[in-house]
Design a protein around this motif. Sequence first.
Motif, PDB file in Angstrom:
ATOM      1  N   ARG A  12       0.788  -1.480  -0.087  1.00 31.11           N
ATOM      2  CA  ARG A  12       0.196   0.073  -0.086  1.00 31.11           C
ATOM      3  C   ARG A  12       0.793   1.279   0.168  1.00 31.11           C
ATOM      4  O   ARG A  12       0.541   2.095  -0.760  1.00 31.11           O
ATOM      5  CB  ARG A  12      -0.875  -0.058   1.187  1.00 31.11           C
ATOM      6  N   ASP A  13       2.001   1.406   0.862  1.00 35.91           N
ATOM      7  CA  ASP A  13       2.595   2.640   1.118  1.00 35.91           C
ATOM      8  C   ASP A  13       3.718   2.910  -0.128  1.00 35.91           C
ATOM      9  O   ASP A  13       3.557   4.007  -0.452  1.00 35.91           O
ATOM     10  CB  ASP A  13       3.470   2.651   2.393  1.00 35.91           C
ATOM     11  N   LEU A  14       3.952   1.871  -0.661  1.00 35.42           N
ATOM     12  CA  LEU A  14       5.163   2.137  -1.676  1.00 35.42           C
ATOM     13  C   LEU A  14       4.268   2.339  -3.204  1.00 35.42           C
ATOM     14  O   LEU A  14       4.621   3.402  -3.881  1.00 35.42           O
ATOM     15  CB  LEU A  14       5.900   0.682  -1.917  1.00 35.42           C
ATOM     16  N   GLU A  15       3.145   1.858  -3.265  1.00 35.54           N
ATOM     17  CA  GLU A  15       2.370   1.827  -4.438  1.00 35.54           C
ATOM     18  C   GLU A  15       1.391   3.058  -4.572  1.00 35.54           C
ATOM     19  O   GLU A  15       1.214   3.833  -5.463  1.00 35.54           O
ATOM     20  CB  GLU A  15       1.686   0.835  -5.025  1.00 35.54           C
ATOM     21  N   ASN A  32      11.002   2.224   0.765  1.00 34.50           N
ATOM     22  CA  ASN A  32      10.879   0.979   1.519  1.00 34.50           C
ATOM     23  C   ASN A  32      11.561   1.325   3.054  1.00 34.50           C
ATOM     24  O   ASN A  32      10.899   0.811   3.803  1.00 34.50           O
ATOM     25  CB  ASN A  32      11.758   0.076   0.779  1.00 34.50           C
ATOM     26  N   ASP A  33      12.430   2.133   2.943  1.00 35.29           N
ATOM     27  CA  ASP A  33      13.259   2.090   4.338  1.00 35.29           C
ATOM     28  C   ASP A  33      12.411   3.283   5.139  1.00 35.29           C
ATOM     29  O   ASP A  33      11.981   2.731   6.503  1.00 35.29           O
ATOM     30  CB  ASP A  33      14.550   2.907   4.128  1.00 35.29           C
TER      31      ASP A  33
END
Length: 213
Positions: A146-149, A155-156
């Motif tokens: 969710r948070d990446l896309e 990622n960090d």
Amino acid sequence: MNNKPYIIGIAGGSGSGKTFFLKCFLEHFSADEVCLVSQDDYYIPVAHRMTAEENKHYNFDLPRTIDFDHFYQDIVSLINNEVVYKDEYTFNNPSATSKTLEIKPAPILIVEGLFILHFKDIAEKLNLRIFLETDEEVALKRRLKRDLEERGYSNDDVLYKWYNHVVPAYKEYLLPYRESCDKIVVNNTQIADDIIRITDEISAELRHNLFGE
């Protein structure tokens, strides 16, 4: 509507599948039968006074980040058969345009969020408590996706928040209330049929008890 609504609390940590659970659950009811109040729409806006770096490390997983008074008052208003208007929260994105949510009272009121059982005044109003439980590694995978896309985090950044904010908050503000819940839904699978089946069962029980169907 003269009677007070039947209030359902749905609590789960990040990545527990609350959004999909709610989607499946709400499909069993018309807009006149159910309304939803989400804790996520009551975050206190802070983006305007922080740098991007400060924003990355800001801990949203604390009860004090929620405008509790507003959250609680809107729940009380719906219980008292009053329409609520609330600006949608844009997840601390100052460039996003929020829309005004119109929440109309209904026979079933759903309150969802991480802290709803921790907030005693809200927890005491719940007629049914549902706890969504997910293994930590499964929840982290969902959070990363969710948070990446969707939110553009690195990622960090996601891992930092997960281990320093998300997991500690879950263990302190939600997990202790697990055993007080009426239904515990284990959601470790990506198979939609599992959640659909569970929401079918809960919805059928509610329709029978509340509407005599």
